[in-house]
Design an enzyme around this catalytic site. Structure first.
Site, PDB file in Angstrom:
ATOM      1  N   ASP A 183     -33.429  -4.042   2.629  1.00 28.80           N
ATOM      2  CA  ASP A 183     -33.068  -2.910   3.240  1.00 28.80           C
ATOM      3  C   ASP A 183     -31.557  -3.188   3.849  1.00 28.80           C
ATOM      4  O   ASP A 183     -31.045  -4.736   4.101  1.00 28.80           O
ATOM      5  CB  ASP A 183     -33.634  -2.533   4.541  1.00 28.80           C
ATOM      6  CG  ASP A 183     -33.191  -1.117   5.189  1.00 28.80           C
ATOM      7  OD1 ASP A 183     -32.742  -0.254   4.484  1.00 28.80           O
ATOM      8  OD2 ASP A 183     -33.176  -0.952   6.384  1.00 28.80           O
ATOM      9  N   SER A 184     -30.772  -2.183   4.065  1.00 30.55           N
ATOM     10  CA  SER A 184     -29.453  -2.509   4.858  1.00 30.55           C
ATOM     11  C   SER A 184     -29.561  -3.221   6.160  1.00 30.55           C
ATOM     12  O   SER A 184     -28.496  -3.943   6.656  1.00 30.55           O
ATOM     13  CB  SER A 184     -28.491  -1.476   4.875  1.00 30.55           C
ATOM     14  OG  SER A 184     -29.029  -0.470   5.440  1.00 30.55           O
ATOM     15  N   CYS A 199     -34.908   1.144   1.236  1.00 29.75           N
ATOM     16  CA  CYS A 199     -33.907   1.860   1.705  1.00 29.75           C
ATOM     17  C   CYS A 199     -33.450   3.084   0.928  1.00 29.75           C
ATOM     18  O   CYS A 199     -33.141   2.878  -0.306  1.00 29.75           O
ATOM     19  CB  CYS A 199     -32.393   0.957   1.812  1.00 29.75           C
ATOM     20  SG  CYS A 199     -30.977   1.471   2.203  1.00 29.75           S
ATOM     21  N   GLU A 230     -30.523   0.972  15.150  1.00 34.16           N
ATOM     22  CA  GLU A 230     -29.929  -0.173  15.057  1.00 34.16           C
ATOM     23  C   GLU A 230     -29.483  -0.826  16.547  1.00 34.16           C
ATOM     24  O   GLU A 230     -29.548  -1.985  16.568  1.00 34.16           O
ATOM     25  CB  GLU A 230     -28.621  -0.584  14.275  1.00 34.16           C
ATOM     26  CG  GLU A 230     -29.061  -0.141  12.564  1.00 34.16           C
ATOM     27  CD  GLU A 230     -29.528  -1.419  11.875  1.00 34.16           C
ATOM     28  OE1 GLU A 230     -29.248  -2.553  12.120  1.00 34.16           O
ATOM     29  OE2 GLU A 230     -30.436  -1.098  10.963  1.00 34.16           O
ATOM     30  N   CYS A 250     -34.866   8.086   5.517  1.00 38.24           N
ATOM     31  CA  CYS A 250     -34.207   6.957   5.800  1.00 38.24           C
ATOM     32  C   CYS A 250     -35.389   6.165   6.557  1.00 38.24           C
ATOM     33  O   CYS A 250     -36.078   6.671   7.498  1.00 38.24           O
ATOM     34  CB  CYS A 250     -33.018   7.350   6.627  1.00 38.24           C
ATOM     35  SG  CYS A 250     -32.437   5.899   7.494  1.00 38.24           S
ATOM     36  N   HIS A 300     -35.350   3.850   8.623  1.00 36.18           N
ATOM     37  CA  HIS A 300     -34.740   3.700  10.108  1.00 36.18           C
ATOM     38  C   HIS A 300     -35.592   4.846  10.922  1.00 36.18           C
ATOM     39  O   HIS A 300     -36.023   4.688  12.168  1.00 36.18           O
ATOM     40  CB  HIS A 300     -33.485   3.775  10.577  1.00 36.18           C
ATOM     41  CG  HIS A 300     -32.589   2.615  10.178  1.00 36.18           C
ATOM     42  ND1 HIS A 300     -32.511   2.374   8.926  1.00 36.18           N
ATOM     43  CD2 HIS A 300     -32.058   1.554  10.883  1.00 36.18           C
ATOM     44  CE1 HIS A 300     -31.718   1.177   8.797  1.00 36.18           C
ATOM     45  NE2 HIS A 300     -31.684   0.566  10.067  1.00 36.18           N
TER      46      HIS A 300
HETATM   47  N1  DGL Z   1     -32.468   2.587   6.027  1.00 33.50           N
HETATM   48  C1  DGL Z   1     -31.334   3.105   5.104  1.00 33.50           C
HETATM   49  C2  DGL Z   1     -32.096   4.057   4.233  1.00 33.50           C
HETATM   50  O1  DGL Z   1     -33.240   4.203   4.354  1.00 33.50           O
HETATM   51  C3  DGL Z   1     -30.229   3.383   5.723  1.00 33.50           C
HETATM   52  C4  DGL Z   1     -29.613   2.761   6.554  1.00 33.50           C
HETATM   53  C5  DGL Z   1     -28.030   2.567   6.507  1.00 33.50           C
HETATM   54  O2  DGL Z   1     -27.345   3.651   6.558  1.00 33.50           O
HETATM   55  O3  DGL Z   1     -27.469   1.539   6.320  1.00 33.50           O
HETATM   56  O4  DGL Z   1     -31.276   5.040   3.858  1.00 33.50           O
END
Ligand code: DGL
Length: 278
Positions: free
Chosen positions: A11-12, A74, A159, A193, A195
């Site tokens: 993941d990012s 991600c 984050e 997403c 997150h």
């Molecule tokens: N967790 C990532 C997703 O599922 C994106 C987070 C980011 O913007 O880096 O899209």
């Protein structure tokens, strides 16, 4: 690392840990390597070329760490980089390896959930602009209409550990209100997403009663297990010692603190550099 052949999860940032956690719960015997590109997160508002380059660097690193199979945990990377990595990189340079995304398995479940055939997707600007959920859903369920809302401020909130705060509530309400203003009959929401599940308490406060929230982490874990059953040749290449290693492109102490909360267990990570990552 040579005798270990883990499943790589990328993941990012931290969000992919919500996926890793469910995968490990469902398949505890395998070895795993998680890689978070925290130094360069968020990816959500970056260009296609940048997300592709960053994601490819991470995939190559996970292959170097011995992973025959990598899951892009991600949505943004799955939307903007998966297809090109599969077609341009894997096919040419390492056809024996596999990279899987998380949008297709999520779209596959929508037909079982929505009754009104109106689904809302909340995601990063990158995921929304890619139209990936609309395109994948249309292939599988042409009668389902997908409405989208970009939520650019939610990843920074997660984050920066501003979960369960008035600020988180404010932005979750703003984005969910915008989504339902498009069509009040939406009965199913994809938190598109990785997150966003961390903001579940805020979502539950502001979503209209009776709306189903798609649990992407459970869907992805189940879909990975099904994939390995259907591909015993890949499964046979994976080692099974129940280990997890964590890598971050940023400071490992910072990563450990947040990742331990996400995983509900102690996390000890190692810092790692990706090609092109300062
Ligand atoms: N967790 C990532 C997703 O599922 C994106 C987070 C980011 O913007 O880096 O899209």
């Amino acid at each position: 690392m040579s005798s270990i052949a883990p499943i790589g999860v990328f993941d990012s940032g931290f969000g992919g840990l919500t996926i890793l956690k469910k995968i490990v719960e469902l398949m505890p015997d395998y070895d795993y390597v998680f890689l978070g590109d925290n130094a360069r997160a968020p990816y959500g508002s970056r260009s296609f070329a940048t997300v592709y380059n960053y994601t490819l660097q991470a995939v190559i690193k996970l292959f170097d760490l011995g992973c025959p199979l990598v899951v892009l945990a991600c949505n943004t990377a799955s939307a903007k980089a998966l297809r090109t990595i599969q077609q341009d990189y894997i096919a040419k340079y390492c056809p024996q390896n596999r990279v899987l995304g998380i949008i297709r398995p999520t779209a596959e479940m929508l037909g079982n959930i929505t009754k009104t055939n109106k689904v809302g997707v909340l995601g990063t600007a990158g995921t929304v602009n890619s139209q990936s959920y609309i395109l994948e859903t249309a292939k599988l369920f042409p009668n389902i209409k997908v409405y989208q809302q970009a939520c650019p401020l939610l990843v920074p909130i997660v984050e920066n550990n501003e979960i369960d705060t008035p600020g988180a509530d404010y932005f979750v309400k703003k984005y969910t209100d915008s989504l339902f203003a498009q069509d009040a009959d939406i009965d199913t929401i994809v938190l598109g997403c990785t997150h966003y599940p961390l903001l579940i308490n805020s979502f539950k406060k502001f979503l209209p009663a009776g709306v189903s929230i798609v649990k992407q982490n459970e869907i992805v874990a189940q879909s990975l297990r099904d994939y390995l059953c259907r591909h015993p040749e890949i499964d046979a290449r994976l080692s099974k010692n129940s280990s997890i290693r964590y890598f971050t492109t940023d400071d490992s102490t910072l990563f450990n603190r947040s990742a331990s909360v996400f995983m509900g267990r102690n996390v000890e990570s190692e810092s790692i550099a990706l090609a092109g990552c300062m």
